[in-house]
Design a protein around this motif. Structure first.
Motif, mmCIF file in Angstrom:
data_model
loop_
_atom_site.group_PDB
_atom_site.id
_atom_site.type_symbol
_atom_site.label_atom_id
_atom_site.label_comp_id
_atom_site.label_asym_id
_atom_site.label_seq_id
_atom_site.Cartn_x
_atom_site.Cartn_y
_atom_site.Cartn_z
ATOM 1 N N TYR A 189 4.847 3.753 3.669
ATOM 2 C CA TYR A 189 4.223 5.073 3.526
ATOM 3 C C TYR A 189 3.577 5.267 2.144
ATOM 4 O O TYR A 189 3.370 6.393 1.707
ATOM 5 C CB TYR A 189 5.245 6.196 3.820
ATOM 6 C CG TYR A 189 5.893 6.005 5.168
ATOM 7 C CD1 TYR A 189 5.195 6.298 6.335
ATOM 8 C CD2 TYR A 189 7.178 5.493 5.285
ATOM 9 C CE1 TYR A 189 5.753 6.086 7.574
ATOM 10 C CE2 TYR A 189 7.748 5.269 6.517
ATOM 11 C CZ TYR A 189 7.043 5.572 7.669
ATOM 12 O OH TYR A 189 7.606 5.343 8.894
ATOM 13 N N GLU A 190 3.276 4.170 1.476
ATOM 14 C CA GLU A 190 2.603 4.253 0.175
ATOM 15 C C GLU A 190 1.355 3.394 0.200
ATOM 16 O O GLU A 190 1.410 2.225 0.591
ATOM 17 C CB GLU A 190 3.514 3.716 -0.931
ATOM 18 C CG GLU A 190 4.540 4.718 -1.432
ATOM 19 C CD GLU A 190 5.334 4.149 -2.599
ATOM 20 O OE1 GLU A 190 6.547 4.390 -2.617
ATOM 21 O OE2 GLU A 190 4.746 3.460 -3.445
ATOM 22 N N THR A 191 0.249 3.981 -0.240
ATOM 23 C CA THR A 191 -0.995 3.212 -0.283
ATOM 24 C C THR A 191 -1.632 3.340 -1.660
ATOM 25 O O THR A 191 -1.192 4.132 -2.494
ATOM 26 C CB THR A 191 -2.023 3.714 0.760
ATOM 27 O OG1 THR A 191 -2.534 4.963 0.321
ATOM 28 C CG2 THR A 191 -1.413 3.852 2.144
ATOM 29 N N PRO A 200 -3.699 10.686 -4.804
ATOM 30 C CA PRO A 200 -3.708 12.010 -4.160
ATOM 31 C C PRO A 200 -5.065 12.701 -4.188
ATOM 32 O O PRO A 200 -5.337 13.540 -3.336
ATOM 33 C CB PRO A 200 -2.680 12.810 -4.976
ATOM 34 C CG PRO A 200 -1.781 11.794 -5.578
ATOM 35 C CD PRO A 200 -2.635 10.572 -5.816
ATOM 36 N N CYS A 242 -3.782 4.944 6.273
ATOM 37 C CA CYS A 242 -3.273 5.775 5.175
ATOM 38 C C CYS A 242 -1.849 6.260 5.432
ATOM 39 O O CYS A 242 -1.122 6.565 4.489
ATOM 40 C CB CYS A 242 -4.193 6.966 4.946
ATOM 41 S SG CYS A 242 -5.741 6.472 4.176
ATOM 42 N N GLN A 243 -1.458 6.356 6.684
ATOM 43 C CA GLN A 243 -0.078 6.730 6.974
ATOM 44 C C GLN A 243 0.876 5.693 6.372
ATOM 45 O O GLN A 243 1.957 6.007 5.912
ATOM 46 C CB GLN A 243 0.118 6.845 8.494
ATOM 47 C CG GLN A 243 1.513 7.224 8.923
ATOM 48 C CD GLN A 243 1.879 8.667 8.589
ATOM 49 O OE1 GLN A 243 1.015 9.467 8.239
ATOM 50 N NE2 GLN A 243 3.147 8.984 8.659
ATOM 51 N N GLY A 244 0.437 4.418 6.390
ATOM 52 C CA GLY A 244 1.239 3.373 5.745
ATOM 53 C C GLY A 244 2.533 3.067 6.457
ATOM 54 O O GLY A 244 3.497 2.604 5.835
ATOM 55 N N HIS A 254 -1.683 -1.457 0.861
ATOM 56 C CA HIS A 254 -0.338 -0.938 1.135
ATOM 57 C C HIS A 254 0.606 -1.352 0.022
ATOM 58 O O HIS A 254 0.724 -2.534 -0.288
ATOM 59 C CB HIS A 254 0.152 -1.436 2.491
ATOM 60 C CG HIS A 254 -0.633 -0.860 3.632
ATOM 61 N ND1 HIS A 254 -1.635 -1.551 4.278
ATOM 62 C CD2 HIS A 254 -0.579 0.361 4.218
ATOM 63 C CE1 HIS A 254 -2.150 -0.777 5.218
ATOM 64 N NE2 HIS A 254 -1.535 0.387 5.201
ATOM 65 N N GLN A 255 1.279 -0.368 -0.557
ATOM 66 C CA GLN A 255 2.117 -0.671 -1.708
ATOM 67 C C GLN A 255 3.590 -0.484 -1.400
ATOM 68 O O GLN A 255 4.437 -0.527 -2.285
ATOM 69 C CB GLN A 255 1.674 0.204 -2.879
ATOM 70 C CG GLN A 255 0.191 -0.022 -3.157
ATOM 71 C CD GLN A 255 -0.308 0.638 -4.404
ATOM 72 O OE1 GLN A 255 0.200 1.688 -4.792
ATOM 73 N NE2 GLN A 255 -1.300 0.038 -5.036
ATOM 74 N N GLY A 256 3.907 -0.290 -0.142
ATOM 75 C CA GLY A 256 5.278 -0.086 0.293
ATOM 76 C C GLY A 256 5.247 0.836 1.493
ATOM 77 O O GLY A 256 4.180 1.326 1.860
ATOM 78 N N ARG A 313 -1.999 17.082 1.879
ATOM 79 C CA ARG A 313 -2.222 15.862 2.657
ATOM 80 C C ARG A 313 -3.501 16.021 3.461
ATOM 81 O O ARG A 313 -3.814 17.113 3.939
ATOM 82 C CB ARG A 313 -1.056 15.610 3.635
ATOM 83 C CG ARG A 313 0.234 15.167 2.961
ATOM 84 C CD ARG A 313 0.140 13.786 2.330
ATOM 85 N NE ARG A 313 -0.227 12.739 3.268
ATOM 86 C CZ ARG A 313 0.664 12.051 3.983
ATOM 87 N NH1 ARG A 313 1.954 12.290 3.861
ATOM 88 N NH2 ARG A 313 0.273 11.113 4.810
#
Lengths: 287, 153
Positions: A159-161, A165, A119-121, A155-157, A30
């Motif tokens: 904590y998901e962006t 990786p 990015c933390q989302g 943002h895809q959900g 991370r």
């Protein structure tokens, strides 16, 4: 005593170096910037990355706030305190000042970064709603070069962006809209807390009618932190209390808030409507 | 990992695990227990220290992140046996009761006065809004910082 699990630690000294480290350590690594979301999660063992890539050394490279052409560029390593104090950013978009003043507290804002927040989302994060209202673009760099992602697809959900990786968020680009007004309204349980609900609005009026409307919402389960149905309702109508109240109700209808320790779902839905109305009125007052 | 952190002007080199937090580095490795350890969640601010001159919550900064950087703790406020003016303000105006929040409050007050030598009450309250006084002694903390602002002008 809260102690993170063990991890490897690497310090990046340039964007290419950070990308090389991400490639080397793979998807269990991370990136850490301010660390004010990630480190608490690691201390609670909610996150257990195998490696941390520290990008604080890129603060100069990714820390600028500047107008370039018809866009405002905000580097991913800009600290919250720097955005709050940037006359360039808050002069163009007072929404930044409204939001940053109520993000955490001054000491946390000295460390936390704009890019890290996005990015933390976190589904309750403030700047996600701000950039959604502003229709910003995220610039992401990977091994194959840079690409841009509209913030409303970033943002895809929870904590998901869209950042893979092996990629790094480099900066945000905000279209500068001459004559626009903007505002942010947040309800929090106590000073410095995450929002119970919050709404941001950007408005541009032309010939007596709304030519452009941006609405961002956070903590209320709004898809991609925005309210397109409410925005569509506003465009072409004269700005005013009636249109703003109706837009607020439409925005609230399309939210999916969850009950938690910050309040029941119907209260959050009420806030979504009311804060959208207030943010729109605030934005209109600043045109 | 071997790190060198300059604390209150003195370089200190230690071998540490990357997961060691700055607050524990200061307290346990260097014995500088003036920096307190409180909520562990970056809410209460008792662990506030200056990192390169800027206050941060050291429970949420890794010690390895301070490698090659300068840290100032409450022990570093005093100069040549003389208390800093913010420390004198807390003495004069009874700015502490149990004293637990005091080191963080002092470092934030010092930073505030460096940036705004003449803050009004609202600015002082805003500056310390990330720090909790368990005794709820905010009135006297605000008075102490005002006293310091006037004393140094």
């Amino acid at each position: 005593m809260q102690v993170p699990a063990t991890f490897a630690y690497e310090r990046a000294d340039s964007v290419p170096h950070a990308l090389e480290l991400l490639e080397r350590y793979g998807p269990e690594a991370r990136v850490v910037a301010g660390g004010h979301s990630l480190i608490p999660m690691m201390k609670l063992r909610l996150a257990q990355p195998e490696a941390l890539i520290d990008i604080n050394g890129l603060a100069a490279e990714l820390g600028r706030i500047a107008v370039e052409g018809d866009e405002l560029a905000i580097g991913a390593m800009v600290r919250h305190a720097e955005l709050l104090e940037s006359a360039t950013a808050t002069g163009l978009f007072p929404i930044f000042q409204d939001a940053e003043r109520v993000i955490a507290d001054p000491i946390v804002r000295n460390r936390g970064t704009v890019g890290g927040s996005l990015c933390q989302g976190d589904p309750s994060e403030d700047l996600s709603a701000v950039f959604a209202a502003l229709r910003a673009t995220a610039v992401v760099q990977g091994p194959g070069g840079t690409r841009t992602v509209p913030i409303r697809r970033f943002h895809q959900g929870p904590y998901e962006t869209a950042v893979a990786p092996n990629e790094l968020l480099i900066e945000l680009r905000v279209p500068v809209v001459p004559g626009a007004g903007s505002a942010y309204e947040k309800v929090e349980r106590r000073v410095g807390d995450w929002p119970v609900a919050a709404a941001g609005a950007v408005l541009r009026v032309e010939g007596g009618v709304i030519a452009q409307a941006g609405i961002g919402l956070t903590a209320v389960g709004a898809g991609h932190f925005c309210a397109p149905e409410a925005e569509a309702h506003l465009v072409g109508r004269p700005p005013g209390e009636e249109a703003f109240a109706r837009a607020g109700r439409i925005a609230a209808e399309h939210c999916e808030p969850h009950a938690d320790q910050r309040g029941p779902a119907d209260y959050k839905r009420h806030l979504a409507a009311e804060l959208t109305r207030r943010a729109l009125a605030g934005a209109a007052g600043r045109i | 990992m071997r790190i060198t952190v300059t604390v209150n002007g003195q370089p200190h080199t230690r071998d540490v695990e990357p997961r060691l937090l700055l607050v524990h580095f200061l307290r346990d490795e260097l014995g500088l227990t003036g920096t307190h350890w409180g909520c562990d969640t970056s809410n209460c601010g008792v662990c506030t220290v200056h990192l390169d001159g800027v206050p941060v919550k050291s429970c949420t900064v890794l010690a390895v992140m301070a490698d090659g950087h300068e840290v100032t703790t409450v022990e570093g406020l005093e100069r040549d046996g003389e208390l800093d003016v913010v420390q004198r303000g807390f003495v004069e105006c009874h700015g502490l009761q149990c004293g637990f929040c005091t080191p963080g409050m002092l470092l934030t007050a010092r930073w505030l006065l460096d940036r705004r030598p003449d803050p009004d009450e609202a600015e002082i309250r805003e500056a310390i809004s990330g720090q909790l006084c368990r005794c709820t002694g905010y009135e006297n903390i605000v008075r102490s910082i005002r006293w310091a602002a006037e004393a140094q002008s």
